[in-house]
Motif scaffolding. Structure first.
Motif, PDB file in Angstrom:
ATOM      1  N   THR A 109       0.847  -1.189   0.000  1.00 21.87           N
ATOM      2  CA  THR A 109       0.000   0.000   0.000  1.00 21.87           C
ATOM      3  C   THR A 109       0.880   1.236   0.000  1.00 21.87           C
ATOM      4  O   THR A 109       1.848   1.302   0.759  1.00 21.87           O
ATOM      5  CB  THR A 109      -0.897   0.043   1.263  1.00 21.87           C
ATOM      6  OG1 THR A 109      -1.637  -1.166   1.344  1.00 21.87           O
ATOM      7  CG2 THR A 109      -1.841   1.226   1.236  1.00 21.87           C
ATOM      8  N   ALA A 110       0.540   2.201  -0.849  1.00 16.01           N
ATOM      9  CA  ALA A 110       1.268   3.472  -0.859  1.00 16.01           C
ATOM     10  C   ALA A 110       0.276   4.592  -1.139  1.00 16.01           C
ATOM     11  O   ALA A 110      -0.414   4.576  -2.155  1.00 16.01           O
ATOM     12  CB  ALA A 110       2.370   3.458  -1.914  1.00 16.01           C
ATOM     13  N   THR A 111       0.184   5.538  -0.200  1.00 19.59           N
ATOM     14  CA  THR A 111      -0.655   6.718  -0.374  1.00 19.59           C
ATOM     15  C   THR A 111       0.244   7.940  -0.209  1.00 19.59           C
ATOM     16  O   THR A 111       1.462   7.811  -0.101  1.00 19.59           O
ATOM     17  CB  THR A 111      -1.811   6.755   0.656  1.00 19.59           C
ATOM     18  OG1 THR A 111      -1.260   6.947   1.960  1.00 19.59           O
ATOM     19  CG2 THR A 111      -2.639   5.486   0.614  1.00 19.59           C
ATOM     20  N   ASP A 112      -0.369   9.124  -0.153  1.00 19.31           N
ATOM     21  CA  ASP A 112       0.420  10.348   0.015  1.00 19.31           C
ATOM     22  C   ASP A 112       1.185  10.375   1.343  1.00 19.31           C
ATOM     23  O   ASP A 112       2.264  10.946   1.419  1.00 19.31           O
ATOM     24  CB  ASP A 112      -0.486  11.584  -0.039  1.00 19.31           C
ATOM     25  CG  ASP A 112      -1.076  11.795  -1.427  1.00 19.31           C
ATOM     26  OD1 ASP A 112      -0.571  11.192  -2.391  1.00 19.31           O
ATOM     27  OD2 ASP A 112      -2.046  12.572  -1.531  1.00 19.31           O
ATOM     28  N   ASN A 113       0.611   9.775   2.382  1.00 25.02           N
ATOM     29  CA  ASN A 113       1.237   9.874   3.699  1.00 25.02           C
ATOM     30  C   ASN A 113       1.512   8.535   4.388  1.00 25.02           C
ATOM     31  O   ASN A 113       1.928   8.500   5.541  1.00 25.02           O
ATOM     32  CB  ASN A 113       0.374  10.730   4.635  1.00 25.02           C
ATOM     33  CG  ASN A 113      -0.921  10.040   5.013  1.00 25.02           C
ATOM     34  OD1 ASN A 113      -1.435   9.191   4.277  1.00 25.02           O
ATOM     35  ND2 ASN A 113      -1.468  10.409   6.152  1.00 25.02           N
ATOM     36  N   TYR A 114       1.276   7.408   3.690  1.00 25.78           N
ATOM     37  CA  TYR A 114       1.436   6.087   4.312  1.00 25.78           C
ATOM     38  C   TYR A 114       1.995   5.098   3.297  1.00 25.78           C
ATOM     39  O   TYR A 114       1.615   5.116   2.120  1.00 25.78           O
ATOM     40  CB  TYR A 114       0.075   5.597   4.829  1.00 25.78           C
ATOM     41  CG  TYR A 114       0.088   4.188   5.356  1.00 25.78           C
ATOM     42  CD1 TYR A 114       0.567   3.899   6.625  1.00 25.78           C
ATOM     43  CD2 TYR A 114      -0.382   3.137   4.579  1.00 25.78           C
ATOM     44  CE1 TYR A 114       0.581   2.598   7.107  1.00 25.78           C
ATOM     45  CE2 TYR A 114      -0.376   1.834   5.055  1.00 25.78           C
ATOM     46  CZ  TYR A 114       0.103   1.564   6.321  1.00 25.78           C
ATOM     47  OH  TYR A 114       0.122   0.279   6.802  1.00 25.78           O
ATOM     48  N   LEU A 115       2.882   4.238   3.780  1.00 22.86           N
ATOM     49  CA  LEU A 115       3.431   3.185   2.925  1.00 22.86           C
ATOM     50  C   LEU A 115       3.568   1.917   3.758  1.00 22.86           C
ATOM     51  O   LEU A 115       4.030   1.962   4.899  1.00 22.86           O
ATOM     52  CB  LEU A 115       4.801   3.598   2.390  1.00 22.86           C
ATOM     53  CG  LEU A 115       5.376   2.687   1.301  1.00 22.86           C
ATOM     54  CD1 LEU A 115       6.113   3.503   0.268  1.00 22.86           C
ATOM     55  CD2 LEU A 115       6.285   1.647   1.888  1.00 22.86           C
TER      56      LEU A 115
END
Length: 171
Positions: A109-115
């Motif tokens: 999972t990779a978002t703007d603020n979390y991986l």
């Protein structure tokens, strides 16, 4: 005349059979992991249910010593977050590059603020769950790295985060 006791041949045979069986299982596991790259091994374990952001933080470490987290307060589990000075999007891009360079890694999972990524050990395929959470106000990326199985990780999770920290500081 004195009698000398010896271990029975049956007991020695049992020990030998057990040792050979354990060796065969280890060899078979290693061969399977090498022959079928990307496949999960019996040592991969199951993905934990507590992965992700919970109340603005990453999950707490279990009591076992095979986890480090920048949210932990105790010395055994505590690790400093990763500092950055660039815009958060650039910091996350650098983080992804550092993670991908380590090998045996899969970003889940990779978002703007979390991986969230899974790291597999080279030999037996043990999987560690590693999470990163950007705190743009503090200009840090919080980290949590935990082994799925076992009690001790021989410091692997801490070393991994420090390796990523070194790579980010060199970019």
């Amino acid at each position: 005349m004195q009698t000398v006791e010896t271990k029975s041949p049956t007991a020695l045979k049992r020990v030998l059979v057990i040792l050979i069986s354990l060796l065969a299982v280890a060899v078979l596991s290693i061969a399977t992991f090498i022959a079928i790259p990307g496949e999960k091994t019996v040592f991969a374990g199951k993905r934990p249910a507590n992965i992700g952001i919970q109340s603005g933080k990453l999950a707490a470490c279990p009591s076992s010593p095979n986890c480090v987290s920048s949210f932990s307060q105790d010395a055994e589990h505590k690790i400093e977050p990763l500092a950055y000075v660039s815009p958060p999007a650039e910091a996350m891009a650098k983080l992804k590059g550092a993670i991908e360079s380590l090998g045996k890694t899969k970003i889940i999972t990779a978002t703007d603020n979390y991986l969230y990524a899974e790291f597999a050990s080279a030999l037996m395929g043990f999987v560690d769950d590693v999470e990163f959470l950007v705190d743009d106000g503090a200009k840090v990326i919080h980290v949590r790295s935990a082994s799925r199985l076992g009690e001790s990780d021989l410091g692997v999770n801490r070393k991994r985060i420090e390796t990523i920290r070194t790579q980010l500081n060199q970019l």
